[in-house]
Scaffold this motif. Structure first.
Motif, PDB file in Angstrom:
ATOM      1  N   LEU A  23       1.047  -1.355   0.114  1.00  0.00           N
ATOM      2  CA  LEU A  23       0.028  -0.068   0.061  1.00  0.00           C
ATOM      3  C   LEU A  23       0.784   1.195  -0.156  1.00  0.00           C
ATOM      4  O   LEU A  23       0.148   2.081  -0.423  1.00  0.00           O
ATOM      5  CB  LEU A  23      -0.932   0.047   1.227  1.00  0.00           C
ATOM      6  N   THR A  24       2.018   1.139   0.631  1.00  0.00           N
ATOM      7  CA  THR A  24       3.032   2.505   0.430  1.00  0.00           C
ATOM      8  C   THR A  24       3.816   2.427  -0.525  1.00  0.00           C
ATOM      9  O   THR A  24       4.750   3.602  -0.852  1.00  0.00           O
ATOM     10  CB  THR A  24       3.724   2.440   1.794  1.00  0.00           C
ATOM     11  N   TYR A  38      -3.313   9.739   1.149  1.00  0.00           N
ATOM     12  CA  TYR A  38      -3.486   8.382   1.355  1.00  0.00           C
ATOM     13  C   TYR A  38      -2.520   7.972   2.343  1.00  0.00           C
ATOM     14  O   TYR A  38      -1.226   7.807   2.176  1.00  0.00           O
ATOM     15  CB  TYR A  38      -3.009   7.554  -0.084  1.00  0.00           C
ATOM     16  N   VAL A  40      -1.307   5.249   5.381  1.00  0.00           N
ATOM     17  CA  VAL A  40      -1.220   3.861   5.815  1.00  0.00           C
ATOM     18  C   VAL A  40      -0.693   3.686   7.219  1.00  0.00           C
ATOM     19  O   VAL A  40       0.504   4.175   7.530  1.00  0.00           O
ATOM     20  CB  VAL A  40      -0.616   2.995   4.821  1.00  0.00           C
ATOM     21  N   VAL A  52      -5.937   2.707   6.961  1.00  0.00           N
ATOM     22  CA  VAL A  52      -6.011   3.583   5.913  1.00  0.00           C
ATOM     23  C   VAL A  52      -7.026   4.659   5.947  1.00  0.00           C
ATOM     24  O   VAL A  52      -7.907   4.436   6.135  1.00  0.00           O
ATOM     25  CB  VAL A  52      -6.241   2.791   4.467  1.00  0.00           C
ATOM     26  N   GLU A  54      -8.020   7.851   3.378  1.00  0.00           N
ATOM     27  CA  GLU A  54      -8.023   8.670   2.056  1.00  0.00           C
ATOM     28  C   GLU A  54      -8.588   9.725   2.027  1.00  0.00           C
ATOM     29  O   GLU A  54      -9.755   9.863   2.518  1.00  0.00           O
ATOM     30  CB  GLU A  54      -8.552   7.360   1.070  1.00  0.00           C
TER      31      GLU A  54
END
Length: 101
Positions: A23-24, A38, A40, A52, A54
């Motif tokens: 995710l990063t 965004y 995480v 998370v 967003e």
């Protein structure tokens, strides 16, 4: 109107850091699709959960992003290590003392 999607993603035991790495990864496409933020995160109190947050230009921009082939590919890549446990909430931003809404 700015849209927030904040949630939790459960992973199979021991796979949290793998999901965080996925995710990063740098992804400039998200900005092009309308993602403003965004973030995480993890908590040692929940060792198999990824958090998370967003911030999107709109709910529609977020929904459209989920249809993009590259985003769908990232989701498919992560799916084998997910537990199926998801939580969270979504809302339209009414304002902020730190920026223009």
């Amino acid at each position: 109107m700015t849209f927030v999607n904040a949630g939790t993603i459960g992973t199979l035991p021991g796979h949290r850091d793998e999901l965080v790495a996925t995710l990063t990864r740098r992804n400039d496409l998200l900005r092009e699709l309308g993602c403003q933020l965004y973030e995480v995160g993890v908590s040692e109190e929940s060792p198999d959960t990824v958090f998370v947050v967003e911030l999107w230009d709109s709910a529609e921009a977020h929904q459209r992003s989920l249809e993009h082939p590259d985003v769908r590919g990232s989701i498919a890549e992560a799916r084998p290590i997910l537990s199926g446990e998801f939580g969270g909430f979504r809302f339209e931003v009414a304002g902020s003392p730190l920026r223009q809404a």
